[in-house]
Write a protein that holds these residues in place. Structure first.
Motif, PDB file in Angstrom:
ATOM      1  N   MET A 163       0.735  -1.027   0.156  1.00 18.50           N
ATOM      2  CA  MET A 163       0.092  -0.070   0.117  1.00 18.50           C
ATOM      3  C   MET A 163       0.909   1.346   0.231  1.00 18.50           C
ATOM      4  O   MET A 163       1.715   1.162   0.649  1.00 18.50           O
ATOM      5  N   GLU A 164       0.637   2.461  -0.839  1.00 15.09           N
ATOM      6  CA  GLU A 164       1.988   3.459  -0.926  1.00 15.09           C
ATOM      7  C   GLU A 164       0.536   4.686  -0.402  1.00 15.09           C
ATOM      8  O   GLU A 164      -0.231   4.583  -0.479  1.00 15.09           O
ATOM      9  N   LEU A 165       1.511   5.422   0.781  1.00 14.53           N
ATOM     10  CA  LEU A 165       0.915   5.870   1.711  1.00 14.53           C
ATOM     11  C   LEU A 165       0.994   7.412   1.060  1.00 14.53           C
ATOM     12  O   LEU A 165       2.593   7.739   0.566  1.00 14.53           O
ATOM     13  N   GLN A 194      -0.991  10.549   5.222  1.00 14.01           N
ATOM     14  CA  GLN A 194      -0.828   9.096   5.735  1.00 14.01           C
ATOM     15  C   GLN A 194       0.025   8.726   6.921  1.00 14.01           C
ATOM     16  O   GLN A 194      -0.012   8.465   7.609  1.00 14.01           O
ATOM     17  N   ASN A 195       1.326   9.300   5.963  1.00 15.61           N
ATOM     18  CA  ASN A 195       2.556   8.389   6.523  1.00 15.61           C
ATOM     19  C   ASN A 195       2.609   9.332   8.228  1.00 15.61           C
ATOM     20  O   ASN A 195       3.444   8.718   8.852  1.00 15.61           O
ATOM     21  N   ALA A 251       0.362   8.130  10.632  1.00 15.33           N
ATOM     22  CA  ALA A 251       0.115   7.114  10.719  1.00 15.33           C
ATOM     23  C   ALA A 251       1.791   6.671  11.406  1.00 15.33           C
ATOM     24  O   ALA A 251       1.885   6.049  12.587  1.00 15.33           O
ATOM     25  N   VAL A 298       5.674   1.015  10.138  1.00 14.59           N
ATOM     26  CA  VAL A 298       4.954   1.511   9.483  1.00 14.59           C
ATOM     27  C   VAL A 298       5.340   1.152   8.193  1.00 14.59           C
ATOM     28  O   VAL A 298       3.854   0.657   7.695  1.00 14.59           O
ATOM     29  N   GLN A 299       6.839   1.456   7.920  1.00 17.71           N
ATOM     30  CA  GLN A 299       7.167   0.576   6.998  1.00 17.71           C
ATOM     31  C   GLN A 299       6.626  -0.670   6.474  1.00 17.71           C
ATOM     32  O   GLN A 299       5.496  -1.570   5.914  1.00 17.71           O
ATOM     33  N   ALA A 326       2.521  -0.913   5.945  1.00 17.72           N
ATOM     34  CA  ALA A 326       2.149  -0.648   4.523  1.00 17.72           C
ATOM     35  C   ALA A 326       2.458  -1.687   3.360  1.00 17.72           C
ATOM     36  O   ALA A 326       1.367  -1.447   2.719  1.00 17.72           O
ATOM     37  N   PHE A 349      -2.638   2.230  12.766  1.00 15.92           N
ATOM     38  CA  PHE A 349      -2.376   1.819  11.925  1.00 15.92           C
ATOM     39  C   PHE A 349      -3.657   2.481  10.903  1.00 15.92           C
ATOM     40  O   PHE A 349      -3.846   3.629   9.760  1.00 15.92           O
ATOM     41  N   ILE A 355      -4.960   5.562   7.845  1.00 20.43           N
ATOM     42  CA  ILE A 355      -4.328   6.236   6.944  1.00 20.43           C
ATOM     43  C   ILE A 355      -6.268   6.044   6.060  1.00 20.43           C
ATOM     44  O   ILE A 355      -5.906   6.485   5.336  1.00 20.43           O
TER      45      ILE A 355
END
Length: 99
Positions: free
Chosen positions: A1-3, A7-8, A11, A48-49, A52, A93, A97
């Motif tokens: 999933m691309e944040l 959003q990042n 999160a 978070v990485q 995601a 998380f 998002i």
């Protein structure tokens, strides 16, 4: 999933809040006599990485990240605490998002 960048950021802040609340290293972030409240920021960003990329996280992924960043595999932590932490990380998380 691309944040998105927003959003990042949300999160990371929510995950950081969870890590501070659980404080597995006993550093008391943000408290008098404790470390700064952003002490777990690198770990929050790394988690978070993972979240995601996978949409979730499990205890093994948490342990791996913690070992990589803090040289601790969390083997001294009760499994119910780690399960609760993983649940809280996923929940926060997902909230971040959709905000």
């Amino acid at each position: 999933m691309e944040l998105t960048s927003q959003q990042n950021q949300k999160a990371v802040q929510r995950v950081l809040s969870v890590l501070n609340r659980f404080d597995l290293m006993g550093l008391e972030p943000g408290r008098p006599g404790g470390v700064p409240d952003d002490e777990y920021l690198p770990e929050a960003s790394a988690l978070v990485q993972v979240l995601a990329m996978n949409g979730a996280i499990d205890v093994d992924q948490l342990r791996h990240t913690w070992l990589e960043w803090l040289s601790d595999d969390l083997s001294g932590q009760p499994s119910d605490v780690l399960d609760d932490l993983v649940g809280a990380l996923i929940k926060e998380f997902r909230i971040a998002i959709v905000e």
